[in-house]
Design an enzyme around this catalytic site. Structure first.
Site, PDB file in Angstrom:
ATOM      1  N   ARG A  22       0.870  -1.170   0.000  1.00 24.04           N
ATOM      2  CA  ARG A  22       0.000   0.000   0.000  1.00 24.04           C
ATOM      3  C   ARG A  22       0.908   1.222   0.000  1.00 24.04           C
ATOM      4  NH1 ARG A  22      -1.884  -3.602   3.959  1.00 24.04           N
ATOM      5  NH2 ARG A  22      -3.973  -4.448   3.563  1.00 24.04           N
TER       6      ARG A  22
ATOM      7  N   LYS B 161      -1.690  -2.946   7.994  1.00 24.56           N
ATOM      8  CA  LYS B 161      -2.910  -2.569   8.714  1.00 24.56           C
ATOM      9  C   LYS B 161      -3.027  -3.350  10.011  1.00 24.56           C
ATOM     10  CE  LYS B 161      -6.066  -0.914   5.129  1.00 24.56           C
ATOM     11  NZ  LYS B 161      -7.377  -1.117   4.484  1.00 24.56           N
TER      12      LYS B 161
ATOM     13  N   HIS C 118      -2.606   2.840  -6.055  1.00 22.49           N
ATOM     14  CA  HIS C 118      -3.204   1.620  -5.509  1.00 22.49           C
ATOM     15  C   HIS C 118      -3.463   0.586  -6.587  1.00 22.49           C
ATOM     16  CE1 HIS C 118      -4.747  -0.362  -1.979  1.00 22.49           C
ATOM     17  NE2 HIS C 118      -5.839  -0.718  -2.616  1.00 22.49           N
TER      18      HIS C 118
ATOM     19  N   ARG D  38      -0.774  -1.957  -6.832  1.00 22.76           N
ATOM     20  CA  ARG D  38      -0.910  -3.071  -5.877  1.00 22.76           C
ATOM     21  C   ARG D  38      -1.873  -4.118  -6.431  1.00 22.76           C
ATOM     22  NH1 ARG D  38      -1.159  -4.678  -0.265  1.00 22.76           N
ATOM     23  NH2 ARG D  38      -3.288  -5.074   0.436  1.00 22.76           N
TER      24      ARG D  38
ATOM     25  N   HIS E 274      -3.675  -9.332   3.562  1.00 25.61           N
ATOM     26  CA  HIS E 274      -5.123  -9.392   3.781  1.00 25.61           C
ATOM     27  C   HIS E 274      -5.429 -10.227   5.018  1.00 25.61           C
ATOM     28  CE1 HIS E 274      -6.289  -8.466  -0.679  1.00 25.61           C
ATOM     29  NE2 HIS E 274      -6.077  -7.384   0.027  1.00 25.61           N
TER      30      HIS E 274
ATOM     31  N   TYR F  81      -9.504 -11.248  -6.777  1.00 25.32           N
ATOM     32  CA  TYR F  81      -8.583 -11.287  -7.915  1.00 25.32           C
ATOM     33  C   TYR F  81      -8.880 -12.452  -8.859  1.00 25.32           C
ATOM     34  CZ  TYR F  81      -6.223  -7.631  -5.443  1.00 25.32           C
ATOM     35  OH  TYR F  81      -5.957  -6.448  -4.818  1.00 25.32           O
TER      36      TYR F  81
END
Length: 301
Positions: free
Chosen positions: A156, A179, A247, A250, A273, A282
């Protein structure tokens, strides 16, 4: 208890315990500011815990209806509700009060849009062309290094800009704090390592362990907005669509790995994730690409 104090406590818990991003905290805080201002007008007094407990579904619908008149889209309305529900859960957990009015509110349906990856050649060209919009060689090298890092390692933009000089000298892998302060290991491909090392050699500011690796023109931390603004110029110069954003690099990293046979679990780990469900989008991207090829090539497409 005044509602403003409840909101401050809630935001503090999100920041310190759940470690949500600054952007999420700002958005959630803005939603509650708007909601409390709406209640002040609707009920003629500042909201407190007793007023919050007395709210019905009509109160929440009135707030959302007012927001709709301001042009609020479904996806934004869903985010507003998410913030309100998070706040209600905090009030219930910390203060034993139940905000039952939210129980009758259904989230608006949001059409899930697929990320739009950039072709490998375009991703590389975007990274290299973005740097050319600066006169200083070290700034050119900086922008190229950051964008290659996003595409080559799936970071990110916030994760890339949070790196410090402590990562030098570079190795084949790098530990990233993503995150929720969750650590993950990423791979640094040779072209990515070479780009970062070139930038580090040219940068006039020392790469100390506690200082940002990627610097702005005056030596402070590079701001994401600066990089995005330059990338927009490169996107126009290359004739790429507006979806070609930092983004999107990514997204391209993930979709290109999948197209080359990488399994979803590996991609999940590389992207950081929390759940496999976030990564499974995806597979839809790859299927959509195959369908486009089929329709354009098949004689009965």
């Amino acid at each position: 208890m005044e509602a403003d104090a409840l909101v401050r406590g809630w935001l503090a818990s999100l920041r310190n315990e759940r470690r949500l991003s600054v952007h999420t905290l700002r958005a959630y805080g803005a939603t509650l500011d708007r909601f409390l201002a709406h209640l002040n007008v609707a009920h003629g007094r500042p909201a407190d815990l007793a007023l919050l407990e007395s709210l019905t579904a009509a109160d929440y619908r009135g707030f959302l209806a007012a927001r709709r008149t301001e042009g609020l889209a479904n996806i934004s309305a869903a985010r507003e509700l998410s913030a309100l529900r998070s706040f209600a859960a905090h009030v219930r957990e910390r203060h034993g009060a139940t905000l039952t009015g939210l129980d009758g509110i259904a989230s608006p349906k949001v059409k899930k849009s697929l990320p739009r990856p950039i072709a490998p050649a375009d991703a590389r060209a975007l990274a290299e062309t973005t740097g050319e919009f600066h006169d200083e060689p070290w700034i050119q090298a900086r922008d190229t290094a950051v964008l290659l890092l996003l595409y080559g390692s799936g970071l990110r933009i916030g994760e890339a800009l949070a790196l410090t000089g402590a990562i030098l000298p570079l190795r084949e892998t790098l530990t990233i704090l993503g995150k929720g302060r969750k650590e993950r290991t990423i791979v640094l491909l040779p072209p990515v390592r070479a780009a970062i090392e070139r930038y580090a050699r040219l940068c006039p500011y020392p790469a100390s362990k506690d200082a940002p690796l990627f610097r702005g023109a005056k030596g402070g931390a590079l701001a994401g907005g600066v990089l995005r603004a330059t990338l927009r110029k490169a996107r126009v110069a290359l004739g790429l669509p507006e979806s070609a954003t930092p983004h999107a690099l990514r997204h391209s990293f993930a979709s290109h790995l999948l197209a080359r046979g990488a399994d979803l679990r590996t991609i999940q780990e590389l992207l950081g994730h929390a759940s496999l469900g976030s990564t499974q989008i995806y597979t839809s991207i790859d299927s959509a690409r195959l369908l486009d090829v089929y329709k354009s090539a098949h004689p009965r497409g």
